[in-house]
Design a protein around this motif. Sequence first.
Motif, mmCIF file in Angstrom:
data_model
loop_
_atom_site.group_PDB
_atom_site.id
_atom_site.type_symbol
_atom_site.label_atom_id
_atom_site.label_comp_id
_atom_site.label_asym_id
_atom_site.label_seq_id
_atom_site.Cartn_x
_atom_site.Cartn_y
_atom_site.Cartn_z
ATOM 1 N N GLN A 11 0.842 -1.199 0.000
ATOM 2 C CA GLN A 11 0.000 0.000 0.000
ATOM 3 C C GLN A 11 0.872 1.242 0.000
ATOM 4 O OE1 GLN A 11 -3.536 0.330 2.676
ATOM 5 N NE2 GLN A 11 -2.290 1.883 3.667
ATOM 6 N N ILE A 42 0.206 5.512 0.462
ATOM 7 C CA ILE A 42 -0.709 6.638 0.631
ATOM 8 C C ILE A 42 -0.017 7.869 0.055
ATOM 9 C CG2 ILE A 42 -1.998 8.098 2.222
ATOM 10 C CD1 ILE A 42 -2.065 5.684 4.155
ATOM 11 N N ARG A 63 -0.391 11.750 -0.444
ATOM 12 C CA ARG A 63 -1.095 12.953 0.016
ATOM 13 C C ARG A 63 -0.915 14.011 -1.073
ATOM 14 N NH1 ARG A 63 -0.785 14.137 5.935
ATOM 15 N NH2 ARG A 63 -2.601 12.805 5.787
ATOM 16 N N ASP A 69 -6.059 12.282 0.362
ATOM 17 C CA ASP A 69 -5.290 11.053 0.563
ATOM 18 C C ASP A 69 -5.729 10.060 -0.499
ATOM 19 O OD1 ASP A 69 -3.823 11.919 2.733
ATOM 20 O OD2 ASP A 69 -5.130 10.985 4.229
ATOM 21 N N VAL A 97 -5.154 6.430 -1.489
ATOM 22 C CA VAL A 97 -4.618 5.183 -0.944
ATOM 23 C C VAL A 97 -4.550 4.163 -2.075
ATOM 24 C CG1 VAL A 97 -4.921 3.366 0.787
ATOM 25 C CG2 VAL A 97 -5.678 5.716 1.294
ATOM 26 N N ARG A 114 -3.524 0.507 -3.336
ATOM 27 C CA ARG A 114 -3.240 -0.865 -2.913
ATOM 28 C C ARG A 114 -2.760 -1.646 -4.136
ATOM 29 N NH1 ARG A 114 -7.584 0.624 -0.123
ATOM 30 N NH2 ARG A 114 -7.397 0.663 2.122
#
Length: 181
Positions: free
Chosen positions: A127, A129, A131, A173, A175, A177
């Motif tokens: 993963q 993240i 920003r 954000d 995210v 995966r």
Amino acid sequence: MKGVIFNVLEDMVISQCGMQTWNDILDEQVSGTGVYTASESYPDEELFGLVESVADKLEMPMADVISTFGTYMFHQLAARYPVFLNQSDNLRDFLISVGSVIHIEVQKLYDNPNLPTFSYDTIRDDQLIMRYKSPRKLCVLAEGLMRGASEYYKTPIEIDHPVCMHKGSDHCDLVVRFDHG
């Protein structure tokens, strides 16, 4: 917004809908010639108006058009500037390089490109993240670009967007995966 972005939008509309559709959109939206020089800057509102016309012509939600444009744009920019892709041999490393490598190189190519900023949470291998911060709030475009990169690197991803500037936050954000099969 740099003219290269307008050029890519033109390419997408012409390849998907034909030259007449692009000319119709220009007639509706553009007060000038509709000719864009890649390195020149043009008003953001002009691009947003063109995208809105594309959405109307295709009878698609604006967010879908912007995301599709992002995916298409990734492939077009990859073909025009392959050096940016030579920095990374996998999607995760490429995404992490956007702020610190690719945007630095873009600033060398274009005067005042007004790019978004990214920071990263890289704690988990599966993963990432990202920003995202930008006064333009084009997080949906960023998602499309990430999907284009996913196709390029042949790495399936899922993107969640739990925090968004369009919902009152000062950042988004994204995210990501990674599906390692």
